[in-house]
Design a protein around this motif. Structure first.
Motif, PDB file in Angstrom:
ATOM      1  N   GLU A   1      31.323 -28.203  14.776  1.00  0.00           N
ATOM      2  CA  GLU A   1      30.686 -29.558  14.545  1.00  0.00           C
ATOM      3  C   GLU A   1      29.354 -28.742  14.616  1.00  0.00           C
ATOM      4  O   GLU A   1      28.443 -28.946  14.344  1.00  0.00           O
ATOM      5  N   ALA A   2      29.182 -27.585  15.732  1.00  0.00           N
ATOM      6  CA  ALA A   2      28.260 -26.898  15.574  1.00  0.00           C
ATOM      7  C   ALA A   2      27.667 -26.077  14.150  1.00  0.00           C
ATOM      8  O   ALA A   2      26.720 -25.808  13.964  1.00  0.00           O
ATOM      9  N   ALA A   3      28.499 -25.676  13.763  1.00  0.00           N
ATOM     10  CA  ALA A   3      28.551 -25.118  12.242  1.00  0.00           C
ATOM     11  C   ALA A   3      27.840 -26.194  11.106  1.00  0.00           C
ATOM     12  O   ALA A   3      27.177 -25.978  10.676  1.00  0.00           O
ATOM     13  N   ALA A   4      28.758 -26.732  11.436  1.00  0.00           N
ATOM     14  CA  ALA A   4      27.931 -28.313  10.361  1.00  0.00           C
ATOM     15  C   ALA A   4      26.367 -28.331  10.870  1.00  0.00           C
ATOM     16  O   ALA A   4      25.198 -28.848   9.856  1.00  0.00           O
ATOM     17  N   LEU A   5      25.728 -28.444  12.096  1.00  0.00           N
ATOM     18  CA  LEU A   5      24.004 -29.149  12.453  1.00  0.00           C
ATOM     19  C   LEU A   5      23.444 -27.798  12.234  1.00  0.00           C
ATOM     20  O   LEU A   5      22.586 -27.967  11.665  1.00  0.00           O
TER      21      LEU A   5
ATOM     22  N   GLU B   1      28.259 -19.814  14.702  1.00  0.00           N
ATOM     23  CA  GLU B   1      29.471 -20.577  14.297  1.00  0.00           C
ATOM     24  C   GLU B   1      29.357 -20.658  12.858  1.00  0.00           C
ATOM     25  O   GLU B   1      30.722 -20.064  12.072  1.00  0.00           O
ATOM     26  N   LEU B   2      27.931 -20.766  12.040  1.00  0.00           N
ATOM     27  CA  LEU B   2      28.204 -20.667  10.475  1.00  0.00           C
ATOM     28  C   LEU B   2      28.605 -19.685   9.718  1.00  0.00           C
ATOM     29  O   LEU B   2      28.995 -18.816   9.653  1.00  0.00           O
ATOM     30  N   ARG B   3      28.586 -18.276  10.836  1.00  0.00           N
ATOM     31  CA  ARG B   3      28.023 -17.505  10.645  1.00  0.00           C
ATOM     32  C   ARG B   3      29.527 -16.432  10.479  1.00  0.00           C
ATOM     33  O   ARG B   3      30.286 -16.026   9.333  1.00  0.00           O
ATOM     34  N   GLY B   4      30.038 -16.820  11.479  1.00  0.00           N
ATOM     35  CA  GLY B   4      31.260 -16.729  11.251  1.00  0.00           C
ATOM     36  C   GLY B   4      32.770 -17.274  10.095  1.00  0.00           C
ATOM     37  O   GLY B   4      33.325 -16.856   9.644  1.00  0.00           O
ATOM     38  N   LEU B   5      32.052 -18.425  10.189  1.00  0.00           N
ATOM     39  CA  LEU B   5      32.764 -19.119   8.753  1.00  0.00           C
ATOM     40  C   LEU B   5      32.586 -18.120   7.352  1.00  0.00           C
ATOM     41  O   LEU B   5      33.722 -18.077   6.596  1.00  0.00           O
ATOM     42  N   ALA B   6      30.896 -17.990   7.316  1.00  0.00           N
ATOM     43  CA  ALA B   6      31.034 -17.559   5.976  1.00  0.00           C
ATOM     44  C   ALA B   6      31.192 -15.595   5.872  1.00  0.00           C
ATOM     45  O   ALA B   6      31.898 -15.532   4.808  1.00  0.00           O
ATOM     46  N   GLU B   7      31.808 -15.627   7.598  1.00  0.00           N
ATOM     47  CA  GLU B   7      32.590 -13.936   7.218  1.00  0.00           C
ATOM     48  C   GLU B   7      33.443 -14.273   7.016  1.00  0.00           C
ATOM     49  O   GLU B   7      33.706 -13.489   5.339  1.00  0.00           O
ATOM     50  N   LEU B   8      34.358 -15.667   6.601  1.00  0.00           N
ATOM     51  CA  LEU B   8      36.165 -15.782   6.423  1.00  0.00           C
ATOM     52  C   LEU B   8      36.010 -15.824   4.682  1.00  0.00           C
ATOM     53  O   LEU B   8      36.581 -15.719   4.703  1.00  0.00           O
ATOM     54  N   GLY B   9      34.520 -16.869   4.554  1.00  0.00           N
ATOM     55  CA  GLY B   9      35.094 -17.484   3.096  1.00  0.00           C
ATOM     56  C   GLY B   9      33.944 -16.499   2.026  1.00  0.00           C
ATOM     57  O   GLY B   9      34.067 -16.757   1.158  1.00  0.00           O
ATOM     58  N   VAL B  10      33.089 -15.646   2.808  1.00  0.00           N
ATOM     59  CA  VAL B  10      31.821 -15.470   1.038  1.00  0.00           C
ATOM     60  C   VAL B  10      32.796 -15.213   0.023  1.00  0.00           C
ATOM     61  O   VAL B  10      32.668 -14.913  -1.328  1.00  0.00           O
ATOM     62  N   ASP B  11      34.025 -14.092  -0.151  1.00  0.00           N
ATOM     63  CA  ASP B  11      34.220 -13.465  -0.946  1.00  0.00           C
ATOM     64  C   ASP B  11      34.910 -14.567  -2.381  1.00  0.00           C
ATOM     65  O   ASP B  11      34.571 -14.640  -3.620  1.00  0.00           O
ATOM     66  N   GLU B  12      35.490 -15.800  -1.637  1.00  0.00           N
ATOM     67  CA  GLU B  12      36.638 -16.932  -2.740  1.00  0.00           C
ATOM     68  C   GLU B  12      35.363 -17.377  -2.908  1.00  0.00           C
ATOM     69  O   GLU B  12      35.233 -17.504  -3.650  1.00  0.00           O
ATOM     70  N   ALA B  13      34.146 -17.277  -1.910  1.00  0.00           N
ATOM     71  CA  ALA B  13      32.924 -18.104  -2.363  1.00  0.00           C
ATOM     72  C   ALA B  13      32.229 -17.420  -3.753  1.00  0.00           C
ATOM     73  O   ALA B  13      31.593 -18.716  -4.592  1.00  0.00           O
ATOM     74  N   VAL B  14      32.115 -16.235  -3.497  1.00  0.00           N
ATOM     75  CA  VAL B  14      32.084 -15.837  -4.598  1.00  0.00           C
ATOM     76  C   VAL B  14      31.991 -15.820  -5.677  1.00  0.00           C
ATOM     77  O   VAL B  14      31.333 -16.058  -6.921  1.00  0.00           O
ATOM     78  N   ALA B  15      33.343 -15.736  -5.489  1.00  0.00           N
ATOM     79  CA  ALA B  15      34.549 -15.596  -6.543  1.00  0.00           C
ATOM     80  C   ALA B  15      34.295 -17.328  -7.752  1.00  0.00           C
ATOM     81  O   ALA B  15      34.783 -17.901  -9.001  1.00  0.00           O
ATOM     82  N   TRP B  16      34.168 -18.109  -6.794  1.00  0.00           N
ATOM     83  CA  TRP B  16      34.161 -19.981  -7.099  1.00  0.00           C
ATOM     84  C   TRP B  16      33.017 -19.590  -7.622  1.00  0.00           C
ATOM     85  O   TRP B  16      33.123 -21.110  -8.423  1.00  0.00           O
TER      86      TRP B  16
END
Length: 223
Positions: free
Chosen positions: A61-65, A98-113
């Motif tokens: 919820e915090a990350a969405a905001l 909160e958003l940065r934590g999610l970005a760190e987890l998903g950045v490699d997949e995001a770049v490939a996508w």
């Protein structure tokens, strides 16, 4: 559509927006709407979920905001918006733990996508050429108005979101890749955009309607 020194429609697919939308969908975020900006559907093809363990519900919820805050400040993309989402420092996500934590987890997949999305756009441009049709469409607009259209550039943000759709933003028009892939629907939409540009020129003289400059590796103008 492009005529050197004259007029053109340029499709752009900003890398920053691709990464941000991937983060939104992969993390399962449901950000609030941002006034004046389009509320875009999920990505197509969809992003692979990060998983419920990536963030507890309160964190999401915090990350969405935080995502909505980033989107409001960074849209319609551009080089600085892209840098703001990249490791190691994720400078645009300072104060958004909160958003940065999610970005760190998903950045490699995001770049490939995002790279696959750009390849998909290139296939659409190759399979559904529109340059000649756009030229004919402009001539039709000139006949309807009874005058020549002054030189212009119309940058159109193209994003791989679900379904055919088009949205307006303060930075210019946004269309889904699905709409661009449907030549008849795209040209019907573009007709209205060309009329709008031409009518704006009547009060302003020569004009340029621009979205963000494409980042490195962005889409090239068609034609």
């Amino acid at each position: 559509m492009r005529s050197a020194g004259q007029w053109g429609v340029r499709p752009v697919m900003p890398q920053a927006l691709l990464l941000a939308l991937h983060l939104r969908d992969a993390a399962g975020l449901r950000p609030p709407g941002v006034p004046g900006l389009p509320d875009l559907p999920p990505l197509d093809p969809p992003a692979r979920p990060l998983g419920s363990a990536a963030s507890p519900p309160a964190g999401r919820e915090a990350a969405a905001l935080q995502w909505a805050r980033w989107w409001a400040g960074a849209f319609p993309g551009g080089p600085q918006a892209l840098i703001s989402l990249l490791p190691p420092s994720f400078p645009g996500l300072r104060g958004m733990p909160e958003l940065r934590g999610l970005a760190e987890l998903g950045v490699d997949e995001a770049v490939a996508w995002a790279e696959r999305a750009r390849q998909q756009q290139a296939r659409v441009v190759a399979d559904v050429p529109v340059a000649l049709f756009e030229t004919t469409l402009l001539a039709r607009v000139e006949r309807e108005l009874g005058r020549r259209v002054l030189p212009f550039t119309l940058d159109v943000v193209v994003l791989p979101v679900r379904g055919p759709g088009a949205w307006e933003s303060p930075a210019g028009p946004v269309v889904s890749l699905a709409l661009r892939a449907d030549r008849d629907a795209y040209l019907a939409w573009l007709h209205g955009q060309l009329l709008r540009v031409a009518r704006q020129q009547a009060g302003r003289g020569r004009g340029t309607t621009k979205a963000p400059p494409p980042e490195g590796g962005g889409a090239s103008p068609e034609g």
